[in-house]
Design a protein around this motif. Sequence first.
Motif, PDB file in Angstrom:
ATOM      1  N   LEU A  42       2.367 -44.554  49.579  1.00  0.00           N
ATOM      2  CA  LEU A  42       3.079 -44.345  49.444  1.00  0.00           C
ATOM      3  C   LEU A  42       3.187 -45.849  48.218  1.00  0.00           C
ATOM      4  O   LEU A  42       4.062 -46.112  47.520  1.00  0.00           O
ATOM      5  N   LEU A  43       2.640 -47.387  49.099  1.00  0.00           N
ATOM      6  CA  LEU A  43       2.594 -48.376  48.314  1.00  0.00           C
ATOM      7  C   LEU A  43       2.015 -48.460  46.905  1.00  0.00           C
ATOM      8  O   LEU A  43       2.787 -49.026  46.097  1.00  0.00           O
ATOM      9  N   THR A  44       1.502 -48.109  46.602  1.00  0.00           N
ATOM     10  CA  THR A  44       1.000 -47.966  44.933  1.00  0.00           C
ATOM     11  C   THR A  44       2.148 -47.089  44.013  1.00  0.00           C
ATOM     12  O   THR A  44       2.257 -47.672  43.286  1.00  0.00           O
ATOM     13  N   GLU A  45       2.445 -45.893  45.069  1.00  0.00           N
ATOM     14  CA  GLU A  45       3.129 -45.393  43.734  1.00  0.00           C
ATOM     15  C   GLU A  45       4.853 -46.624  43.905  1.00  0.00           C
ATOM     16  O   GLU A  45       4.766 -46.320  42.229  1.00  0.00           O
ATOM     17  N   ARG A  46       5.167 -47.113  44.797  1.00  0.00           N
ATOM     18  CA  ARG A  46       5.931 -47.882  43.975  1.00  0.00           C
ATOM     19  C   ARG A  46       6.078 -48.747  43.471  1.00  0.00           C
ATOM     20  O   ARG A  46       6.767 -49.386  42.633  1.00  0.00           O
ATOM     21  N   ALA A  47       4.464 -49.843  43.216  1.00  0.00           N
ATOM     22  CA  ALA A  47       4.236 -50.544  42.600  1.00  0.00           C
ATOM     23  C   ALA A  47       3.336 -49.825  41.445  1.00  0.00           C
ATOM     24  O   ALA A  47       4.442 -50.236  40.097  1.00  0.00           O
ATOM     25  N   ASP A  48       3.485 -48.745  40.799  1.00  0.00           N
ATOM     26  CA  ASP A  48       3.229 -48.498  39.638  1.00  0.00           C
ATOM     27  C   ASP A  48       4.616 -47.485  39.029  1.00  0.00           C
ATOM     28  O   ASP A  48       4.736 -47.843  37.706  1.00  0.00           O
ATOM     29  N   SER A  49       5.696 -47.633  39.733  1.00  0.00           N
ATOM     30  CA  SER A  49       6.962 -47.582  39.134  1.00  0.00           C
ATOM     31  C   SER A  49       7.893 -48.464  38.889  1.00  0.00           C
ATOM     32  O   SER A  49       8.856 -48.018  37.937  1.00  0.00           O
ATOM     33  N   ALA A  50       7.219 -49.577  38.979  1.00  0.00           N
ATOM     34  CA  ALA A  50       7.578 -50.716  38.657  1.00  0.00           C
ATOM     35  C   ALA A  50       8.476 -50.565  37.022  1.00  0.00           C
ATOM     36  O   ALA A  50       7.433 -50.627  36.664  1.00  0.00           O
ATOM     37  N   PRO A  51       9.812 -51.235  36.984  1.00  0.00           N
ATOM     38  CA  PRO A  51      10.374 -51.056  35.482  1.00  0.00           C
ATOM     39  C   PRO A  51       8.762 -52.515  34.567  1.00  0.00           C
ATOM     40  O   PRO A  51       8.934 -52.885  35.340  1.00  0.00           O
ATOM     41  N   PRO A  52       8.900 -51.732  33.322  1.00  0.00           N
ATOM     42  CA  PRO A  52       8.583 -52.925  32.278  1.00  0.00           C
ATOM     43  C   PRO A  52       9.185 -54.136  32.161  1.00  0.00           C
ATOM     44  O   PRO A  52      10.183 -53.834  32.620  1.00  0.00           O
ATOM     45  N   ASP A  53       8.820 -55.656  32.228  1.00  0.00           N
ATOM     46  CA  ASP A  53       9.190 -56.317  32.512  1.00  0.00           C
ATOM     47  C   ASP A  53       8.884 -57.594  30.797  1.00  0.00           C
ATOM     48  O   ASP A  53       8.452 -58.243  31.114  1.00  0.00           O
ATOM     49  N   ASP A  54       9.859 -58.171  30.244  1.00  0.00           N
ATOM     50  CA  ASP A  54       9.439 -58.605  29.044  1.00  0.00           C
ATOM     51  C   ASP A  54       9.062 -59.550  29.251  1.00  0.00           C
ATOM     52  O   ASP A  54       7.861 -60.215  29.274  1.00  0.00           O
ATOM     53  N   LEU A  55      10.268 -60.052  30.367  1.00  0.00           N
ATOM     54  CA  LEU A  55       9.395 -62.044  30.647  1.00  0.00           C
ATOM     55  C   LEU A  55       8.079 -62.112  31.261  1.00  0.00           C
ATOM     56  O   LEU A  55       7.376 -63.059  31.168  1.00  0.00           O
ATOM     57  N   ALA A  56       7.880 -60.356  31.849  1.00  0.00           N
ATOM     58  CA  ALA A  56       6.932 -60.909  32.969  1.00  0.00           C
ATOM     59  C   ALA A  56       4.906 -60.864  31.780  1.00  0.00           C
ATOM     60  O   ALA A  56       4.422 -61.316  32.098  1.00  0.00           O
ATOM     61  N   THR A  57       5.435 -59.361  30.920  1.00  0.00           N
ATOM     62  CA  THR A  57       4.775 -59.518  29.935  1.00  0.00           C
ATOM     63  C   THR A  57       4.323 -61.043  28.933  1.00  0.00           C
ATOM     64  O   THR A  57       3.227 -61.450  28.716  1.00  0.00           O
ATOM     65  N   LEU A  58       5.398 -62.153  28.274  1.00  0.00           N
ATOM     66  CA  LEU A  58       5.135 -62.783  28.301  1.00  0.00           C
ATOM     67  C   LEU A  58       4.618 -64.183  29.148  1.00  0.00           C
ATOM     68  O   LEU A  58       3.883 -65.173  28.026  1.00  0.00           O
ATOM     69  N   THR A  59       5.338 -64.217  30.436  1.00  0.00           N
ATOM     70  CA  THR A  59       4.426 -65.346  31.060  1.00  0.00           C
ATOM     71  C   THR A  59       3.306 -65.089  31.858  1.00  0.00           C
ATOM     72  O   THR A  59       2.680 -65.582  32.249  1.00  0.00           O
ATOM     73  N   GLY A  60       2.876 -63.763  32.067  1.00  0.00           N
ATOM     74  CA  GLY A  60       1.753 -63.019  32.791  1.00  0.00           C
ATOM     75  C   GLY A  60       2.192 -62.828  34.373  1.00  0.00           C
ATOM     76  O   GLY A  60       1.502 -62.668  34.716  1.00  0.00           O
ATOM     77  N   ILE A  61       3.685 -63.495  34.691  1.00  0.00           N
ATOM     78  CA  ILE A  61       3.796 -63.173  36.249  1.00  0.00           C
ATOM     79  C   ILE A  61       4.051 -62.140  36.274  1.00  0.00           C
ATOM     80  O   ILE A  61       5.632 -61.381  35.926  1.00  0.00           O
ATOM     81  N   ARG A  62       3.439 -61.414  37.102  1.00  0.00           N
ATOM     82  CA  ARG A  62       3.853 -59.893  37.571  1.00  0.00           C
ATOM     83  C   ARG A  62       5.364 -59.650  38.368  1.00  0.00           C
ATOM     84  O   ARG A  62       5.557 -60.766  39.182  1.00  0.00           O
TER      85      ARG A  62
END
Length: 197
Positions: A42-62
């Motif tokens: 359940l927890l893994t599915e929740r984590a894996d289904s998080a929408p992509p975030d451009d700011l997270a990609t730029l900053t490295g912050i998940r």
Amino acid sequence: MTRRHLSGWRRRGSGETAVYTARCSEHESELLRSIVSSMCELLTERADSAPPDDLATLTGIRSGHSSTPTDATLGRLLPDFHRPDQDDQLGCDTVNGDLNGALRSLNEPLIIDDKLAAAHCLLDTVPIGGGEITLTAAQADQWLTAINDVRLSLGAMLGISEDTPDELDPDHPYAAHLHVYRWLTEQQWLLVEELMG
């Protein structure tokens, strides 16, 4: 249904070298491994289904989801940081959804990581087929976290409240689930007592 017990937690040694031991039956081992593995999924599915975030990609912050889980079990494991019914207690205006969502997005991945780490500790230390469990104090703390999370999951599914009976009629569809909930509560308390000395 008769209660099943891990054969009593025992502390051996003292200080940093202390370990906590118990024996579990094959049935208890299978039960723990099954319910904890289901929670991990359940927890893994929740984590894996998080929408992509451009700011997270730029900053490295998940980042994670910004919205509350719709599933009652996940909602209990990953509650909101603030609820509107807390406003009077806290003496503040309602925290708007954007702030709650931002807090969730930043913190949920870390919370899931911690819950999964605790769950994997339990899975790594409960013997397949039953046998002796030996835990360090740090591992015992992880066990307590994992057991509590599974209890929260079951409690959400069962709608546990002060009015919930100790046992349900054996023919009730949730009778076995309530038995497992009560068993986990007891195991959690026994391990806490041993950790407290």
